[in-house]
Motif scaffolding. Structure first.
Motif, PDB file in Angstrom:
ATOM      1  N   UNK A 186       0.826  -1.204   0.000  1.00 44.51           N
ATOM      2  CA  UNK A 186       0.000   0.000   0.000  1.00 44.51           C
ATOM      3  C   UNK A 186       0.865   1.261   0.000  1.00 44.51           C
ATOM      4  N   UNK A 187       1.858   1.311   0.874  1.00 41.20           N
ATOM      5  CA  UNK A 187       2.730   2.489   0.947  1.00 41.20           C
ATOM      6  C   UNK A 187       3.468   2.706  -0.366  1.00 41.20           C
ATOM      7  N   UNK A 280      -0.441   9.931   1.630  1.00 42.48           N
ATOM      8  CA  UNK A 280      -1.715   9.278   1.300  1.00 42.48           C
ATOM      9  C   UNK A 280      -1.719   7.820   1.747  1.00 42.48           C
ATOM     10  N   UNK A 281      -0.644   7.119   1.440  1.00 38.95           N
ATOM     11  CA  UNK A 281      -0.561   5.720   1.845  1.00 38.95           C
ATOM     12  C   UNK A 281      -0.589   5.557   3.352  1.00 38.95           C
ATOM     13  N   UNK A 282       0.117   6.445   4.064  1.00 41.27           N
ATOM     14  CA  UNK A 282       0.149   6.364   5.523  1.00 41.27           C
ATOM     15  C   UNK A 282      -1.239   6.586   6.117  1.00 41.27           C
ATOM     16  N   UNK A 283      -1.975   7.564   5.605  1.00 40.63           N
ATOM     17  CA  UNK A 283      -3.324   7.819   6.121  1.00 40.63           C
ATOM     18  C   UNK A 283      -4.239   6.630   5.864  1.00 40.63           C
ATOM     19  N   UNK A 284      -4.138   6.039   4.680  1.00 43.13           N
ATOM     20  CA  UNK A 284      -4.979   4.887   4.368  1.00 43.13           C
ATOM     21  C   UNK A 284      -4.690   3.724   5.313  1.00 43.13           C
ATOM     22  N   UNK A 291      -8.329  -0.205   1.264  1.00 44.08           N
ATOM     23  CA  UNK A 291      -9.104  -0.507   0.060  1.00 44.08           C
ATOM     24  C   UNK A 291      -9.827   0.736  -0.451  1.00 44.08           C
ATOM     25  N   UNK A 292     -10.135   1.648   0.447  1.00 46.68           N
ATOM     26  CA  UNK A 292     -10.765   2.896   0.027  1.00 46.68           C
ATOM     27  C   UNK A 292      -9.819   3.726  -0.832  1.00 46.68           C
ATOM     28  N   UNK A 293      -8.521   3.545  -0.628  1.00 45.47           N
ATOM     29  CA  UNK A 293      -7.539   4.286  -1.407  1.00 45.47           C
ATOM     30  C   UNK A 293      -7.663   3.970  -2.891  1.00 45.47           C
ATOM     31  N   UNK A 294      -8.070   2.730  -3.212  1.00 44.80           N
ATOM     32  CA  UNK A 294      -8.237   2.356  -4.613  1.00 44.80           C
ATOM     33  C   UNK A 294      -9.391   3.125  -5.257  1.00 44.80           C
TER      34      UNK A 294
END
Length: 369
Positions: A186-187, A280-284, A291-294
């Motif tokens: 993710x990161x 962004x990755x850290x917050x997700x 999965x919301x990041x996608x």
């Protein structure tokens, strides 16, 4: 800092009590970042150009080289510095969510700075050797995953658990080794997809502002016991402070757009793109909303996917037919539309619109739960 100092003065005046509220401090962080970026932007650009830290027009995919003249490079220093200052000023500094997110952003920004410095200042064509860059980002992902597995920040939610969009009763639970891999993916996925998107003036900062602003709203909701329960989300005490962090980044990115809009006077470089992607990755990860990041970062996902598809298809056809073939005219996909005849401004604004639609879809998942 203000959260720790000013509420103590509420006996003098009730207005000081406002600094206890995340909404007030988030607004303050965004305003601070925006104003400081606008005030300092011109000086930073002049300073960078004066030191020869510039990007040759048309290099690295920035425009066609016919507009805007020479652009200052490494403008991401302004975004990272201002966002960090605003966070330190308005956020709760003892909050582990804030500290972790800041560390990730600064670490990735440092990797990007080193790459930019070697390319632009030292004139090393390759910049930071690719394997070292990946080693730095993968090492960060593994370290963050291990830190979370060990139980920090403390939460009633399982350390290796993540939320599933659309489903309020289902969860995705990883084993510890799988979770380390998950966080690392993710990161790195967020970081490098934002980096790939940074190829047209204003494109990546605008999309990053939309995505970080969206995650700021989710952070506020997840950090409240009432709204998180009502919406079927995990309740993560203290996670609301990430709204302040997200607001600081959003303000800095929007302020940077004043100077990065077509024709740009300055570009972020890897310093900015890697830092924004890392944030962004850290917050997700911290909000257990990977999965919301996608969804929210759908445009970033499309940019990265276009590169992967193009590369793999080229390799496959070269093995199969003896010559490499392409799916897109050029990748990342924003260059495909450039070559299809869209003007740079059309690509950027239309991708912004898609970014807003992705954010709206992300918000819609709350209603559908």
């Amino acid at each position: 800092m203000l959260h720790h100092l000013l509420p103590r003065l509420e006996d003098l005046h009730i207005v000081f009590n406002l600094f206890n509220y995340i909404t007030v401090r988030s607004a303050g962080a965004m305003a601070t970042s925006l104003v400081l970026t606008l005030l300092l932007g011109r000086r930073v650009i002049v300073g960078l150009k004066g030191r020869g830290i510039v990007d040759v027009p048309g290099r690295n995919g920035y425009g066609d080289g016919s507009r805007g003249g020479v652009k200052a490079n490494m403008g991401g220093l302004l975004i990272v510095s201002v966002a960090t200052l605003a966070t330190l000023l308005w956020a709760e500094l003892a909050n582990s969510y804030t500290v972790i997110a800041l560390v990730v952003m600064l670490w990735m920004g440092s990797l990007g700075f080193l790459d930019d410095y070697l390319k632009v200042v030292r004139r090393t064509p390759r910049g930071l050797v690719e394997r070292y860059k990946w080693a730095g980002s993968i090492g960060l992902g593994l370290a963050l995953g291990l830190f979370l597995v060990l139980g920090a920040p403390e939460s009633a939610v399982g350390a290796t658990t993540t939320n599933l969009p659309l489903f309020d009763e289902w969860q995705l639970v990883f084993t510890a080794p799988a979770y380390l891999l998950w966080v690392t993916v993710v990161i790195n996925g967020a970081t490098h997809s934002v980096n790939m998107t940074d190829g047209l003036d204003g494109l990546a900062p605008g999309l990053a502002a939309i995505a970080t602003g969206t995650f700021g709203v989710f952070a506020y909701v997840i950090g409240r016991v009432d709204t998180s329960a009502y919406l079927g989300l995990f309740y993560l005490p203290g996670a609301g402070e990430l709204a302040v962090f997200a607001a600081a980044i959003t303000g800095a990115a929007l302020g940077f757009l004043w100077f990065n809009a077509q024709p740009a006077q300055v570009i972020m470089g890897d310093t900015g793109s890697l830092a924004l992607g890392g944030a962004l990755g850290a917050m997700a990860v911290l909000l257990k909303a990977e999965l919301l990041l996608f969804t929210v970062g759908g445009v970033f996902v499309a940019e990265a996917a276009s590169v992967i598809i193009q590369r793999e298809y080229f390799k496959y056809t070269k093995r199969r037919y003896g010559e490499g073939r392409r799916v897109f005219r050029c990748a990342p996909i924003h260059h495909h539309f450039q070559m299809a005849g869209w003007k740079d401004e059309q690509v950027v604004v239309r991708f912004w619109i898609l970014g807003i639609l992705c954010a709206m879809v992300g918000f819609a998942t709350l209603k559908l739960r």
